[in-house]
Design an enzyme around this catalytic site. Structure first.
Site, PDB file in Angstrom:
ATOM      1  N   SER A 113       1.008   5.474   0.136  1.00  0.00           N
ATOM      2  CA  SER A 113       1.469   6.744   0.717  1.00  0.00           C
ATOM      3  C   SER A 113       2.840   7.097   0.155  1.00  0.00           C
ATOM      4  CB  SER A 113       1.574   6.612   2.245  1.00  0.00           C
ATOM      5  OG  SER A 113       2.215   7.729   2.815  1.00  0.00           O
TER       6      SER A 113
ATOM      7  N   TYR B 243       4.452   1.839   9.589  1.00  0.00           N
ATOM      8  CA  TYR B 243       3.567   2.493   8.636  1.00  0.00           C
ATOM      9  C   TYR B 243       4.203   2.537   7.249  1.00  0.00           C
ATOM     10  CZ  TYR B 243       0.616   6.075   6.491  1.00  0.00           C
ATOM     11  OH  TYR B 243      -0.219   6.763   5.636  1.00  0.00           O
TER      12      TYR B 243
ATOM     13  N   LYS C  31       2.945   0.607   3.800  1.00  0.00           N
ATOM     14  CA  LYS C  31       2.530   1.310   2.590  1.00  0.00           C
ATOM     15  C   LYS C  31       3.375   0.891   1.380  1.00  0.00           C
ATOM     16  CE  LYS C  31      -0.897   3.562   4.340  1.00  0.00           C
ATOM     17  NZ  LYS C  31      -2.290   3.260   3.932  1.00  0.00           N
TER      18      LYS C  31
END
Length: 215
Positions: free
Chosen positions: A142, A155, A159
């Site tokens: 991401s 998160y 990533k």
């Protein structure tokens, strides 16, 4: 002649969003698709592919469970004879809670799926691909793994870990004929990101969505 005629592809996180769209595209290009997700909607993905004339099967799989991931790879091989492509796409957002209020379990809930799950997918796909000397693995990272501000702390860290894991895996698998790459999507309106879009619309700041993405 479709680009993926005769190939077998396994896609994790295929119940919705990028995973579902990718599974459908793989099938449109001729691949036999194994669609896996822990959400029951993965059955709908396989049904959509079959309705359009493609070949697919669905499995309810927890991407963070090694037993589940190994079983999914084994099912692909037993059903279709091999595994040519793996798309390690399964992921969870973890939300945007205050950084200092997160617990160790909050981190584990995200890392177990987003990072460890990707490792397990690579590991078990590679045990099929390396002996035959070819295969392709793609991992969903991401923009949140590249810059701060595009996701919550667990998160974003997960990533960034996917990017590092992909580079490491590419190095370790060098010379085997197995290719591995990561992609870093910008924010895309899916079920997982819908709350972000909804909040932006409420504030009238939807034009700022995607400002971390040059294009």
């Amino acid at each position: 002649m479709k680009r993926l005629d005769g190939r077998v592809a396994l896609i994790t996180g295929a119940a919705s969003g990028i995973g579902r769209a990718s599974a459908i595209l793989f099938a449109q290009e001729g691949a036999k698709v194994v669609a896996v997700d822990r959400a029951k909607e993965v059955d709908e993905t396989a049904a959509m592919i079959k309705k359009a004339g493609g070949t697919a099967l669905a499995m309810t799989v927890d991407a963070s469970s090694e037993m589940d991931v190994a079983a999914a790879v084994d099912r692909a091989v037993s059903e279709y004879g091999t595994l040519d492509a793996l798309y390690a796409n399964a992921g969870v957002s973890g939300g945007f809670r205050n950084f200092l209020e997160l617990s160790a379990q909050d981190w584990m809930d995200v890392l177990s799926v987003n990072l460890i799950g990707v490792y397990l997918a690579i590991k078990h796909a590679a045990r099929i691909m390396v002996p035959k000397g070819k295969g392709a693995i793609v991992c969903t990272a991401s923009v949140a793994g590249l810059r701060s501000g595009a996701g919550g702390a667990p998160y974003s860290a997960s990533k960034a870990g996917v990017i590092s894991l992909t580079q490491l895996s590419a190095n370790l698998l060098g010379g085997t004929g197995v290719r591995i790459n990561a992609i870093c999507p910008g924010i895309i309106e899916t079920g997982m990101t819908k709350p972000i879009f909804d909040r932006a619309k409420e504030r009238g700041t939807q034009d700022k969505i995607g400002q971390l993405n040059p294009l």
